[in-house]
Design a protein around this motif. Structure first.
Motif, PDB file in Angstrom:
ATOM      1  N   LEU A  48       2.069  33.972  -2.505  1.00  0.00           N
ATOM      2  CA  LEU A  48       2.573  34.309  -3.799  1.00  0.00           C
ATOM      3  C   LEU A  48       1.620  33.490  -4.717  1.00  0.00           C
ATOM      4  CD1 LEU A  48       6.548  34.131  -3.481  1.00  0.00           C
ATOM      5  CD2 LEU A  48       4.884  36.371  -3.838  1.00  0.00           C
ATOM      6  N   LYS A  49       1.545  32.114  -4.629  1.00  0.00           N
ATOM      7  CA  LYS A  49       0.712  31.467  -5.312  1.00  0.00           C
ATOM      8  C   LYS A  49      -1.005  32.161  -5.342  1.00  0.00           C
ATOM      9  CE  LYS A  49      -0.334  26.319  -5.939  1.00  0.00           C
ATOM     10  NZ  LYS A  49      -0.255  25.004  -5.386  1.00  0.00           N
ATOM     11  N   SER A  50      -1.333  32.609  -4.413  1.00  0.00           N
ATOM     12  CA  SER A  50      -3.068  33.227  -4.184  1.00  0.00           C
ATOM     13  C   SER A  50      -2.692  34.601  -5.011  1.00  0.00           C
ATOM     14  CB  SER A  50      -2.940  33.678  -2.681  1.00  0.00           C
ATOM     15  OG  SER A  50      -3.188  32.434  -1.823  1.00  0.00           O
ATOM     16  N   ILE A  51      -1.600  35.352  -5.113  1.00  0.00           N
ATOM     17  CA  ILE A  51      -1.406  36.359  -5.909  1.00  0.00           C
ATOM     18  C   ILE A  51      -1.653  36.013  -7.485  1.00  0.00           C
ATOM     19  CG2 ILE A  51       0.033  38.256  -6.747  1.00  0.00           C
ATOM     20  CD1 ILE A  51       0.894  38.614  -3.967  1.00  0.00           C
ATOM     21  N   ASP A  52      -0.904  35.020  -7.822  1.00  0.00           N
ATOM     22  CA  ASP A  52      -0.892  34.554  -9.212  1.00  0.00           C
ATOM     23  C   ASP A  52      -2.316  34.157  -9.517  1.00  0.00           C
ATOM     24  OD1 ASP A  52       1.862  35.281  -9.433  1.00  0.00           O
ATOM     25  OD2 ASP A  52       2.488  33.305  -9.053  1.00  0.00           O
ATOM     26  N   ALA A  53      -3.036  33.331  -8.633  1.00  0.00           N
ATOM     27  CA  ALA A  53      -4.337  32.590  -8.864  1.00  0.00           C
ATOM     28  C   ALA A  53      -5.265  33.904  -8.996  1.00  0.00           C
ATOM     29  CB  ALA A  53      -4.849  31.777  -7.898  1.00  0.00           C
ATOM     30  N   MET A  54      -5.152  34.937  -8.197  1.00  0.00           N
ATOM     31  CA  MET A  54      -6.042  35.821  -8.225  1.00  0.00           C
ATOM     32  C   MET A  54      -5.936  36.916  -9.609  1.00  0.00           C
ATOM     33  SD  MET A  54      -8.644  37.152  -6.483  1.00  0.00           S
ATOM     34  CE  MET A  54      -9.790  37.787  -7.766  1.00  0.00           C
ATOM     35  N   VAL A  55      -4.540  37.234 -10.044  1.00  0.00           N
ATOM     36  CA  VAL A  55      -4.563  37.725 -11.116  1.00  0.00           C
ATOM     37  C   VAL A  55      -5.261  36.969 -12.423  1.00  0.00           C
ATOM     38  CG1 VAL A  55      -2.729  38.095 -13.056  1.00  0.00           C
ATOM     39  CG2 VAL A  55      -2.142  38.633 -10.687  1.00  0.00           C
ATOM     40  N   ILE A  56      -5.157  35.802 -12.362  1.00  0.00           N
ATOM     41  CA  ILE A  56      -5.859  34.896 -13.272  1.00  0.00           C
ATOM     42  C   ILE A  56      -7.326  34.881 -13.175  1.00  0.00           C
ATOM     43  CG2 ILE A  56      -6.605  32.490 -14.194  1.00  0.00           C
ATOM     44  CD1 ILE A  56      -3.516  31.867 -13.232  1.00  0.00           C
ATOM     45  N   GLU A  57      -8.032  35.078 -11.886  1.00  0.00           N
ATOM     46  CA  GLU A  57      -9.163  35.399 -11.816  1.00  0.00           C
ATOM     47  C   GLU A  57      -9.820  36.540 -12.181  1.00  0.00           C
ATOM     48  OE1 GLU A  57     -11.402  33.122 -10.577  1.00  0.00           O
ATOM     49  OE2 GLU A  57     -10.791  31.632  -9.095  1.00  0.00           O
ATOM     50  N   TRP A  58      -9.173  37.427 -12.188  1.00  0.00           N
ATOM     51  CA  TRP A  58      -9.551  39.003 -12.540  1.00  0.00           C
ATOM     52  C   TRP A  58      -9.175  38.647 -14.096  1.00  0.00           C
ATOM     53  CZ3 TRP A  58      -7.451  43.639  -9.325  1.00  0.00           C
ATOM     54  CH2 TRP A  58      -8.433  44.658  -9.488  1.00  0.00           C
ATOM     55  N   GLN A  59      -8.288  38.478 -14.667  1.00  0.00           N
ATOM     56  CA  GLN A  59      -8.096  38.477 -16.153  1.00  0.00           C
ATOM     57  C   GLN A  59      -9.213  37.739 -16.872  1.00  0.00           C
ATOM     58  OE1 GLN A  59      -4.090  36.919 -16.307  1.00  0.00           O
ATOM     59  NE2 GLN A  59      -3.179  38.878 -16.592  1.00  0.00           N
ATOM     60  N   ARG A  60      -9.696  36.586 -16.270  1.00  0.00           N
ATOM     61  CA  ARG A  60     -10.759  35.687 -16.808  1.00  0.00           C
ATOM     62  C   ARG A  60     -12.036  36.566 -16.763  1.00  0.00           C
ATOM     63  NH1 ARG A  60      -9.248  30.255 -17.202  1.00  0.00           N
ATOM     64  NH2 ARG A  60     -11.519  29.501 -16.938  1.00  0.00           N
ATOM     65  N   ALA A  61     -12.288  37.224 -15.712  1.00  0.00           N
ATOM     66  CA  ALA A  61     -13.510  38.182 -15.732  1.00  0.00           C
ATOM     67  C   ALA A  61     -13.278  39.230 -16.817  1.00  0.00           C
ATOM     68  CB  ALA A  61     -13.364  38.749 -14.271  1.00  0.00           C
ATOM     69  N   GLU A  62     -12.255  39.838 -16.950  1.00  0.00           N
ATOM     70  CA  GLU A  62     -12.100  40.834 -18.066  1.00  0.00           C
ATOM     71  C   GLU A  62     -12.479  40.195 -19.428  1.00  0.00           C
ATOM     72  OE1 GLU A  62     -11.708  43.844 -18.004  1.00  0.00           O
ATOM     73  OE2 GLU A  62     -10.638  44.451 -16.231  1.00  0.00           O
ATOM     74  N   GLN A  63     -11.888  38.804 -19.548  1.00  0.00           N
ATOM     75  CA  GLN A  63     -12.006  38.214 -20.862  1.00  0.00           C
ATOM     76  C   GLN A  63     -13.398  37.995 -21.058  1.00  0.00           C
ATOM     77  OE1 GLN A  63      -9.631  34.582 -20.949  1.00  0.00           O
ATOM     78  NE2 GLN A  63     -10.037  34.103 -23.232  1.00  0.00           N
ATOM     79  N   LEU A  64     -14.327  37.710 -20.187  1.00  0.00           N
ATOM     80  CA  LEU A  64     -15.636  37.412 -20.349  1.00  0.00           C
ATOM     81  C   LEU A  64     -16.501  38.735 -20.266  1.00  0.00           C
ATOM     82  CD1 LEU A  64     -15.869  34.154 -18.182  1.00  0.00           C
ATOM     83  CD2 LEU A  64     -16.271  34.366 -20.578  1.00  0.00           C
ATOM     84  N   GLY A  65     -15.809  39.777 -19.955  1.00  0.00           N
ATOM     85  CA  GLY A  65     -16.598  41.078 -19.879  1.00  0.00           C
ATOM     86  C   GLY A  65     -17.600  41.206 -18.611  1.00  0.00           C
ATOM     87  N   LEU A  66     -16.916  40.602 -17.626  1.00  0.00           N
ATOM     88  CA  LEU A  66     -17.989  40.510 -16.439  1.00  0.00           C
ATOM     89  C   LEU A  66     -17.641  41.969 -15.761  1.00  0.00           C
ATOM     90  CD1 LEU A  66     -17.138  37.186 -14.764  1.00  0.00           C
ATOM     91  CD2 LEU A  66     -18.840  37.686 -16.684  1.00  0.00           C
TER      92      LEU A  66
END
Length: 284
Positions: free
Chosen positions: A83-101
């Motif tokens: 569950l912690k990994s799922i939450d962390a991966m959500v953040i990773e993906w959202q940060r990629a979106e935020q930076l336009g990667l």
């Protein structure tokens, strides 16, 4: 045109990685969007976004990519870590979106003390949950093939194909092919027959068309060692001919390529990233 770059440090600001890539005559860049050995992530400010975007525009560096934290394990049989990994991966993906990667690369996961089948199922379910929380966007989640060290999954095309069949393009899930990992997993990247076998199996399992990026790393260890140790281009067990085949492949040469080799300088005082980029370009 073959596009070559490397994973670069964001110390001092995200834009610093882009500027450093340009200084070494790279075409593309990969970054961590946070400390890869910590769960916590400092928010990305609008100023960070603006400077990063401006640096990409000014330098012409393309296909910016992120690599997710090594702490994440969507294959874990332990509920708390899963569950912690799922939450962390959500953040990773959202940060990629935020930076336009273009996307974020993730090691599929390890089954630890369960089984490969159970681990793959956990990863597939984890990806579903992550995608549901991230929603529509531009950035892709790229599953990286592994060397198969320990209980790490995704080392063969069958496992990657199974995961893609459960998610795939509909959920913006693709593949980042690592040459060192493929070699260590048993696909002999030093031989024409090895690359042909990799392509054949990848096509059969529905993986080939999902490859959107490459990690170009030589391997310290031999083919089939199942040991993940990157080496500078031409100095490992893949060798220059192996990379020449990759660079001239009609499909693989269309993918952006990112070095993940050791940082530092050679005996002549040259930056190793610059040396590796130059060696790869000499093979084109």
């Amino acid at each position: 045109m073959v596009k070559i770059g490397a994973h670069m440090s964001i110390a001092g600001g995200y834009y610093k990685a882009v500027d450093a890539a340009k200084a070494l005559d790279m075409d593309v860049v990969q970054i961590f969007t946070k400390n890869n050995n910590q769960w916590a992530a400092k928010p990305i400010s609008t100023e960070d976004e603006a400077h990063f975007s401006e640096s990409l525009r000014r330098t012409g560096i393309q296909n910016p990519l992120a690599h997710a934290s090594y702490l994440i394990n969507l294959g874990s049989p332990k509920e708390e870590l899963w569950l912690k990994s799922i939450d962390a991966m959500v953040i990773e993906w959202q940060r990629a979106e935020q930076l336009g990667l273009d996307g974020v690369v993730m090691h599929p996961g390890a089954y630890v003390d369960s089984s490969p089948e159970a681990g793959l199922e956990r990863i597939a379910q984890g990806i579903d949950r992550v995608f549901d929380k991230v929603g529509a966007g531009k950035a892709w989640l790229l599953l990286e093939n592994t060397a198969g060290q320990g209980s790490c999954l995704g080392w063969n095309m069958e496992q990657l194909g199974w995961l893609l069949a459960r998610s795939g393009a509909a959920k913006r899930v693709g593949v980042c092919l690592d040459t060192c990992h493929a070699h260590a997993a048993g696909y002999d990247m030093a031989a024409a027959e090895g690359l042909e076998r990799l392509e054949r199996e990848a096509r059969e399992e529905g993986v080939w068309g999902a490859i959107r990026a490459l990690h170009v790393n030589d391997s310290k260890k031999g083919c089939g060692s199942r040991v993940d140790r990157h080496e500078h281009i031409g100095l490992g067990t893949i060798g220059l001919k192996g990379f020449e085949r990759v660079l001239h492949h009609p499909d693989l040469s269309q993918c952006p390529m990112y070095l993940e080799t050791e940082k530092g300088t050679n005996e002549e005082g040259e930056d190793w990233d610059g040396v590796n980029v130059r060696v790869l370009r000499s093979l084109i």
